[in-house]
Design an enzyme around this catalytic site. Structure first.
Site, mmCIF file in Angstrom:
data_model
loop_
_atom_site.group_PDB
_atom_site.id
_atom_site.type_symbol
_atom_site.label_atom_id
_atom_site.label_comp_id
_atom_site.label_asym_id
_atom_site.label_seq_id
_atom_site.Cartn_x
_atom_site.Cartn_y
_atom_site.Cartn_z
ATOM 1 N N GLY A 89 0.733 7.844 27.996
ATOM 2 C CA GLY A 89 -0.056 8.874 28.653
ATOM 3 C C GLY A 89 0.794 9.612 29.671
ATOM 4 O O GLY A 89 2.017 9.560 29.648
ATOM 5 N N ARG A 90 0.140 10.278 30.607
ATOM 6 C CA ARG A 90 0.875 11.057 31.608
ATOM 7 C C ARG A 90 1.357 10.199 32.776
ATOM 8 O O ARG A 90 2.304 10.563 33.485
ATOM 9 C CB ARG A 90 -0.013 12.193 32.133
ATOM 10 N N GLU A 93 5.242 9.371 33.876
ATOM 11 C CA GLU A 93 6.140 10.344 34.503
ATOM 12 C C GLU A 93 6.157 10.185 36.019
ATOM 13 O O GLU A 93 7.167 10.502 36.659
ATOM 14 C CB GLU A 93 5.782 11.778 34.097
ATOM 15 N N CYS A 119 4.235 5.253 23.280
ATOM 16 C CA CYS A 119 3.993 6.635 23.668
ATOM 17 C C CYS A 119 4.981 7.080 24.753
ATOM 18 O O CYS A 119 6.177 7.068 24.543
ATOM 19 C CB CYS A 119 2.533 6.782 24.100
ATOM 20 N N HIS A 120 4.483 7.446 25.939
ATOM 21 C CA HIS A 120 5.342 7.872 27.039
ATOM 22 C C HIS A 120 5.779 6.706 27.925
ATOM 23 O O HIS A 120 6.565 6.902 28.850
ATOM 24 C CB HIS A 120 4.620 8.915 27.912
ATOM 25 N N TYR A 139 6.713 8.073 21.727
ATOM 26 C CA TYR A 139 6.144 9.362 21.363
ATOM 27 C C TYR A 139 7.329 10.285 21.057
ATOM 28 O O TYR A 139 8.315 10.314 21.813
ATOM 29 C CB TYR A 139 5.298 9.910 22.520
#
Length: 197
Positions: A89-90, A93, A119-120, A139
């Site tokens: 997900g976000r 980061e 993913c991330h 991802y």
């Protein structure tokens, strides 16, 4: 089977399914899972996001659920845990900017303990400098970061040493299965449920 103690690092706008599904699935087979987030305490919540594809060049992000943390990152000792889960997900980061997150990830690699990410999530591992020499996936948009961190990127759910990686939540069945294998988990069929041929 004796359940393992597992740590999951989550954050605001982590992908809903990539947090909730492994959190519940790992508990369902007898493991204890502590979900933590920097600057938040046990009982507080993170907001999840739902990522979906609607024909655009990248995913659409919508508000997910409130997910309750079960432990406080500042109070846990990574040495007390047998494995680590890093959802995507976000959230990754910004989670990768916290020293305590980086140090936690590094502990699991230094101790050669099982780590599952997708993913991330590998953005955090890349920032921690632990991917050199691994074969892994992520991802696809994170591929460049992974390769610059020294890994060989492949296009499938992969286990290499202590690391299990997947591209996104559609990979859950294989990703969670490979992580359970790495943990040494034997799933027993319940009474009345056929075990297959």
């Amino acid at each position: 089977m004796t359940g393992k103690n597992l740590l999951m690092v989550v954050g605001d706008f982590g992908e809903d399914l990539e947090i909730v599904v492994p959190f519940q699935a790992l508990q369902a087979v007898g493991h204890e899972v502590d979900a933590v987030c920097p600057e938040k305490e046990a009982g507080e919540k993170v907001k999840t996001a739902i990522h979906d594809f609607r024909g655009d060049q990248t995913y659409l992000e919508e508000r997910g659920h409130d997910f309750e943390l079960t432990a406080t990152l500042a109070e846990v000792d990574p040495a007390d845990y047998d494995g680590l889960v890093v959802p995507g997900g976000r959230a990754p980061e910004y989670l990768r900017t916290y020293d305590e997150v980086i140090e936690t990830v590094q502990h699991f690699f230094e101790a050669d303990k099982p780590v599952a990410t997708l993913c991330h999530g590998p953005q955090i591992l890349a920032a921690a400098g632990v991917l050199d020499g691994y074969e892994m996936t992520s991802y696809p948009a994170v591929r460049a970061e992974c390769e610059r961190a020294g890994c060989t990127w492949v296009d499938e759910v992969t286990t290499d040493g202590n690391l299990v990686t997947a591209q996104a939540w559609p990979d859950h069945p294989e990703w969670i299965s490979q992580f359970l294998d790495l943990l040494g988990t034997e799933v027993q069929h319940g009474e009345g449920v056929p075990a297959g041929d």
